[in-house]
Enzyme design. Sequence first.
Site, PDB file in Angstrom:
ATOM      1  N   GLU A 133       0.775  -3.531  -0.600  1.00  0.00           N
ATOM      2  CA  GLU A 133       0.236  -4.715  -0.098  1.00  0.00           C
ATOM      3  C   GLU A 133       0.620  -5.233   1.083  1.00  0.00           C
ATOM      4  OE1 GLU A 133      -2.583  -6.595  -2.574  1.00  0.00           O
ATOM      5  OE2 GLU A 133      -3.141  -4.575  -3.702  1.00  0.00           O
TER       6      GLU A 133
ATOM      7  N   GLU B 229      -7.632   1.135  -3.146  1.00  0.00           N
ATOM      8  CA  GLU B 229      -6.805   0.131  -2.247  1.00  0.00           C
ATOM      9  C   GLU B 229      -5.683   0.663  -2.002  1.00  0.00           C
ATOM     10  OE1 GLU B 229      -5.388  -3.371  -4.506  1.00  0.00           O
ATOM     11  OE2 GLU B 229      -6.495  -4.585  -2.975  1.00  0.00           O
TER      12      GLU B 229
ATOM     13  N   GLU C  35      -9.005  -9.264   0.359  1.00  0.00           N
ATOM     14  CA  GLU C  35      -8.697 -10.272  -0.674  1.00  0.00           C
ATOM     15  C   GLU C  35      -7.564 -11.349  -0.249  1.00  0.00           C
ATOM     16  OE1 GLU C  35      -7.535  -8.608  -3.949  1.00  0.00           O
ATOM     17  OE2 GLU C  35      -6.046  -7.666  -3.450  1.00  0.00           O
TER      18      GLU C  35
HETATM   19  C1  NOJ Z   1      -6.881  -7.273  -7.437  1.00  0.00           C
HETATM   20  C2  NOJ Z   1      -7.958  -6.622  -6.891  1.00  0.00           C
HETATM   21  O1  NOJ Z   1      -7.433  -6.007  -5.668  1.00  0.00           O
HETATM   22  C3  NOJ Z   1      -9.098  -7.328  -6.743  1.00  0.00           C
HETATM   23  O2  NOJ Z   1     -10.328  -6.624  -6.148  1.00  0.00           O
HETATM   24  C4  NOJ Z   1      -9.672  -7.842  -7.908  1.00  0.00           C
HETATM   25  O3  NOJ Z   1     -10.452  -8.802  -7.980  1.00  0.00           O
HETATM   26  C5  NOJ Z   1      -8.436  -8.574  -8.841  1.00  0.00           C
HETATM   27  N1  NOJ Z   1      -7.112  -7.745  -8.946  1.00  0.00           N
HETATM   28  C6  NOJ Z   1      -8.664  -8.857 -10.323  1.00  0.00           C
HETATM   29  O4  NOJ Z   1      -8.895  -7.826 -10.973  1.00  0.00           O
HETATM   30 CA    CA Z   2      -5.021  -5.928  -4.618  1.00  0.00          CA
END
Ligand code: NOJ
Ligand code: CA
Length: 729
Positions: free
Chosen positions: A185, A518, A524
């Site tokens: 990421e 992902e 996020e």
């Molecule tokens: C990381 C993930 O990318 C996200 O989508 C998720 O809400 C959190 N982990 C918690 O599991």
């Molecule tokens: Ca993530």
Amino acid sequence: MKHLVTLITVGAVSLSIVSVSLNTALASGKPHEEKSVASPNGKIQLAFDLTGGTPTYSATFKGQPVILRSALGFELKDGSLKTDFSVLDTKNSATDEKWVQPWGESREVRNHYNELAVTLQQAGEPHRKLRVIFRAFDNAIALRYEWPEQPGLKDFAIMDELTEFAFANDPMALWAPALRTAAAEQLYAKTRLSELLRQTRLERGGETLGGSPKKDPVKAVSTPLTLQTADGLFLCIHEADLTDYAAMELQPRDNSTLKAYLAPWSDGILVKASAPCASPWRLVMISDKLSDIVEGTPLITRSLNPPCRIADTSWIKPGKYVGIWWGMHMGKYTWDQTKPGEFTPEGLGATTKNTRDYIDFAAKYGFSGVLVEGWNKGWARDWVAHAAEFSFTEPIPEFDLPGLVVYGHGKGVDLISHHETGAIIDNYEKQAEAAYAQCERLGIHHVKTGYVGDEPRAKHYGDDGKLIGPEYLDSQYMVRHYRKIAELAAKHHVMLDAHEPIKDTGESRTWPNFMSREGARGQEWNAWADDGGNPPNHDVNLVFTRFLSGPFDFTPGILQVTYPEYRKNNRVNTTMVKQLAQYVCFYSPLQMAADLPDNYEKHRDAFQFIIDVPCDWEETRMLNGELGEYVTIARKQRGGEEWFVGSMTNEKRRDFKLSLTFLSKSSWYVAESYLDGEDADWKTNPFAHQIEKRLVNRDSTLSLHLASGGGAAIRLKPASSEDQSKFKK
Ligand code: NOJ
Ligand code: CA
């Protein structure tokens, strides 16, 4: 040098093989042998060379060198497979087939290539054999190693893979660092390849990039890695069919050479193998059109994987979903079951009441799923530290798991279950069979997994309870784990969406229930990143990098791009309209509408595009674009006649005309255009937009204005006779 041109016919296809067996090396007195294979259109020549027992390969495009002589081979624990070879035999073949994707960027994929297989044998004891398979596609080359069954090689340990990619000049690279202790990421940088070397030098690595430079200096970059040469060629290096092997990262060796760089097991071995077996494919896309790279890379990557292993795929269906998710990232809700109300206004997100409300919202607007995070026992405030306590079968008392599945089904909405493993692999693997069997029993058809974890990333314990590892996410151990879960999910008819995953190398051809993942910086980060979130060029960069490997669950569609009541220092760094464009530019067969339902009601006019846009396509075309700058993509709805166009820019505002020649000849369409307002700007005026409707056909051009950090999203719907009298041309 004398070239013997042989014409070989295989089935209906004829291919020209230039076979040279002579001694130019010859000056040095070393025996030399060369074989080559051309792409079906003849533009790419892929050559194998054996000089003095050492194998190399190279490639040209329209006669110009693209990959110079590059190393092949391995260091093993008990010897090496890099020299002392002679050619035992060579075989040529050709393939031209079509296969249909159960879901995808396009329905049909043409798998068209010429192949050369070279079997090598070492002169010294124990006379080990290694086969290299080369494939030349019209826009790509690929090579893989095979270890045939042989007396001199059974179980073996790879200590280094020597495969290199040596470029003819110093291309521009669009790259992200491969950090072993963090998930994939990262932000992308566009620099010359030589600069990449400077930034990733072992002794200096991490000065400018990376989450934890001291612990985890940047030593390599991730694939897909996209390059642009000075003479206008576009290249992309990736791998395909990553099966029981470590993932390939790329390490710069000098100003113009990259080398395969594999994550080791905790005992230092890179790959544990047993002949007969094969490596993943090393893939280099090559074209003078960027659109060939964008459209072709995921398809060729998938074609390099074995055909589907699921006999009946009728249960595997693309869909759009909403979920109890952004609310947690905003701090409106929490996952924390120990002190739910303490830090968030509304306490636990995963309650029966909230989930019913989300199911009602999904049903009202035609979404097929509702994701729920935090439904299972084990979530604490510091859930990463407590990840070994997660249960994947037991719901919390506040969450009526079976009742909600039934409630959803009554409204045509599936519950999407969430499994955060915290990268404690043995805790997950121990419960996985029961958890997926429970999903099947209850009628849960989707699971989103997660692998968030501090160092050590992937913990697992031996039967004696002792910690083995940690293992890196890119290691063979984790490659095996992700595949195990995909197969288990398939057995229980569950579609999978993995966060913090291993990268996509096209195995969804074989296991199409592994639909999305992902594996890049997603939405996020805009909720909480200390660095202010994804910069305006990030989405454009993703189209030219991460998306080349396959679907990405970016979780687009945050229309309320500012949220000071929750996060004063964070926001989404795009205009609202650019969030709509992501639904076309970002391909995922499981596509989220990530914002809070109230925000969709608030921005109801723009939300209509998210309601209308499909997530499964008949065909895809990149209409324009430049690496790191802007991109426009058109996709035709699968099983229908509508087209959708998405266009996104970086910080630079742009105006351009878009020709619609991709539309079918004589038809009229209503173009519903969602555009940035004239005065829109991601920073100062992100919500300004206009929605226009007009009649167009394939001779029309649309004028698009993209604000700084903005975009455009267009639905092209066949016009009824009523539409034709209602709307202007
Ligand atoms: C990381 C993930 O990318 C996200 O989508 C998720 O809400 C959190 N982990 C918690 O599991
Ligand atoms: Ca993530």
